[in-house]
Design an enzyme around this catalytic site. Structure first.
Site, short mmCIF file in Angstrom:
data_model
loop_
_atom_site.label_atom_id
_atom_site.label_comp_id
_atom_site.label_asym_id
_atom_site.label_seq_id
_atom_site.Cartn_x
_atom_site.Cartn_y
_atom_site.Cartn_z
N ARG A 130 0.84 -1.22 -0.12
CA ARG A 130 0.06 0.09 0.14
C ARG A 130 1.00 1.19 0.11
NH1 ARG A 130 -2.76 3.09 4.41
NH2 ARG A 130 -4.14 4.44 3.21
N HIS A 175 -2.66 11.04 0.66
CA HIS A 175 -2.48 10.79 1.81
C HIS A 175 -2.03 12.03 2.63
CE1 HIS A 175 -0.96 7.27 4.69
NE2 HIS A 175 -1.15 8.22 5.50
N GLU A 221 -7.74 8.74 5.65
CA GLU A 221 -7.94 9.43 6.77
C GLU A 221 -8.46 10.70 6.49
OE1 GLU A 221 -5.12 6.61 9.72
OE2 GLU A 221 -4.56 8.71 9.33
N ASN A 361 -8.07 1.94 9.15
CA ASN A 361 -6.78 2.18 9.97
C ASN A 361 -7.24 2.02 11.17
OD1 ASN A 361 -5.66 2.54 7.37
ND2 ASN A 361 -5.07 4.68 7.59
N TYR A 363 -5.53 1.40 15.32
CA TYR A 363 -4.51 1.37 15.99
C TYR A 363 -4.75 1.39 17.54
CZ TYR A 363 -1.36 2.95 12.50
OH TYR A 363 -0.70 3.27 11.19
N GLU A 436 -4.30 -0.01 7.80
CA GLU A 436 -2.81 0.39 8.81
C GLU A 436 -3.15 -0.30 9.90
OE1 GLU A 436 -1.83 4.35 9.25
OE2 GLU A 436 -2.06 4.92 6.95
#
Length: 545
Positions: A130, A175, A221, A361, A363, A436
């Protein structure tokens, strides 16, 4: 003569056994580390039956295992081959914006060193990479100037090199970085004109690269981009109200809504363009990548449970609901009223189901506390702009999950499972990719034995597998990241790489997590019946030697 041949064969076998032993020793150590950490977080809600299911779980054969990067964080070469300034080139040049005063002018020099970095990926066994394209490298002046063929040629070479290695390019159009020219000319995302620029840029990318790129993401994002760029002002263009941050101008209540609206309309325009002019012939897919946070109610009260729903509405579904259902979330409409921009009839015609997949994504997680019906402490969080929700990682002084050296990252693997199931239930039948997921550490030296990263990856991948067993249509996982890199406003002070990078020499050195991920991919890649039989035969032959 015969003796020497026998000795030579014995030495070869000994070397082979030693190599196998080292590989398995590394695997056993990292597995034990993973298991020890799993019990800490999961004892309360994993049965023996579930553990057995994990042991027999296989990913689908076409599942994508990869690593993720972005142009500004990796490439460097900031004015090379016709590229002009991006918004991040300008922003990082302002004193005090980046923690260590650094920038991405060189970053990890991926622009020049990508062949070697692709070798590292090939060695890991990944089947997808990616990456994002630099808008300013392809269209230095947006639609107001010519296409920069130097940038086109670079990405053509790179895409071809990726494919030669049997790796699938998974490409993001932007991005966070855009040509600074668009900020100077009309204020970028605050102006509806940017939809024309983004559609023009997407058209050029689809035309030049789409015959080989089968996975496109429009944005990475956008929720983070809008919140940090226009509410708190910590990202470019650094606009906010005084009560939200240290900005010279901006409106933290209105401008994020305007910028988000223009991003959503730009996404829809690009998707519509791809579907009408390119998709049938190129046979690719197009989606969007969102940052996700799992919001856990801070108490079992109805008010806090509703607050957790509002937190998702003002963070994630803010962008996804319009491109799936053609409308903003109910919670936003009820609280913001007329401040929320409206979609035109033309927007609504093309906005429903305006994606083929959703990139997740994932986390970290947060507690959500109600500030609509409850009293919250004054300060950041809990405002109307945030849906009257105060989000924090602490409850009674204790962290949700395990704290890390990165201030926004709390390790809470359950959040991965919950987030994937939330997206599955809300957006039924839309495939998901974990685009991610990774663990960051403070920059405290080389630290090659990154056991904490191994634990993190192991537990989050376990959570991903549980979500898949419950019905989540997850089709890929991308680790952030292959390399240490420029981590936005943190600069080079935190490291997310499976490979350590010496930023003074650009030398790449593998960490333990690289070996672990390589072994994980090898162990979990699904085998067809023929492949399984072949492997059994090879294993039998090995032990008969």
């Amino acid at each position: 003569m015969k003796k020497s041949i026998v000795y030579e064969i014995m030495e070869t076998k000994s070397s082979m056994y030693l190599s196998q032993f080292r590989l398995w020793l590394c695997f056993i150590i990292t597995t034990l580390v993973s298991l020890s950490s799993s019990t800490r977080w999961y004892d309360d809600h994993i049965s023996l039956k579930e553990i057995h299911a994990e042991e027999t779980f296989h990913f689908p054969k076409n599942f994508l295992f990869g690593t993720a990067s972005s142009a500004y964080q990796y490439e460097g070469a900031y004015l090379t081959d016709g590229k002009t300034l991006s918004n991040w080139d300008v922003f990082t040049n302002i004193s005090g914006k980046i923690a260590d005063g650094s920038h991405g002018k060189v970053a990890v020099d991926h622009y020049h060193r990508y062949p070697g970095d692709l070798d590292l990926m090939e060695d890991l066994g990944v089947n997808s990479y990616r990456l994002s394209l630099s808008w300013a490298r392809i269209l230095p002046k947006g639609r107001f100037g010519d296409v920069n063929m130097g940038g086109i040629d670079h990405y053509n070479r790179m895409i071809n090199d990726i494919l030669k290695r049997g790796i699938e390019p998974f490409v993001t159009l932007t991005h966070y970085d855009i040509p600074q020219e668009l900020e100077y000319r009309y204020g970028s995302w605050l102006n509806p004109q940017i939809r024309e620029d983004f559609e023009h840029y997407a058209n050029i990318c689809f035309r030049h690269f789409g015959d080989r790129v089968k996975f496109w993401s429009t944005f990475n994002e956008p929720n983070v981009q809008v919140i940090l760029g226009y509410r708190t002002g910590t990202y470019p263009p650094s606009r906010c109200s005084k009560t939200f941050g240290n900005c010279s101008c901006g409106d933290s209540y209105i401008e994020p809504l305007v910028a988000a609206h223009n991003i959503i309309r730009s996404h829809v325009a690009a998707v519509n363009l791809y579907r009408t002019k390119f998709q049938e012939q190129q046979r690719g897919q197009i989606g969007i990548v969102m940052n996700t946070i799992w919001f856990e109610p801070i108490s079992d009260s109805l008010a806090d449970r509703l607050a957790a729903d509002r937190a998702q509405a003002f963070y994630l579904t803010w962008f996804l609901d319009p491109v799936v259902f053609g409308r903003y979330p109910r919670e936003m409409r009820e609280i913001l009223g007329d401040d929320l921009p409206e979609f035109t009839k033309d927007d609504l015609k093309s906005s429903k189901n305006a994606l083929d997949f959703i990139g997740i994504n994932q986390y970290t997680s947060r507690y959500a506390k109600d500030c609509l019906h409850s009293v919250c402490e004054p300060g950041k969080g809990g405002s109307r702009a945030e849906g009257f929700v105060y989000a924090n990682a602490l409850k009674d002084g204790l962290h949700l999950g395990e704290p890390t050296g990165v201030n926004w990252l709390s390790v809470y693997p359950q959040g991965m499972e919950e987030m994937l199931m939330y997206a599955t239930e809300r957006y039924k039948n839309i495939p998901l990719y974990v685009t991610e997921n990774g663990f960051g550490e403070n920059n405290t030296g080389v630290l090659l034995n990154d056991y904490q990263r191994v634990k993190f990856m192991s537990n989050y991948l376990d959570a991903l597998k549980r979500a898949m067993r419950k019905g989540a249509d997850v089709r890929g996982y991308f680790a952030w990241s292959l390399l240490d890199n420029f981590e936005w406003i943190s600069g080079y002070t935190i490291r997310f790489g499976m490979y350590h990078v010496d930023f003074s020499t650009q030398e790449r050195t593998p960490r333990l997590s690289a070996s672990w991920y390589k072994n994980f991919i090898f162990q979990h890649r699904a085998l067809s019946k023929d492949d399984w039989c072949l492997k059994q035969k090879e294993d039998t032959n090995f032990f008969l030697i």
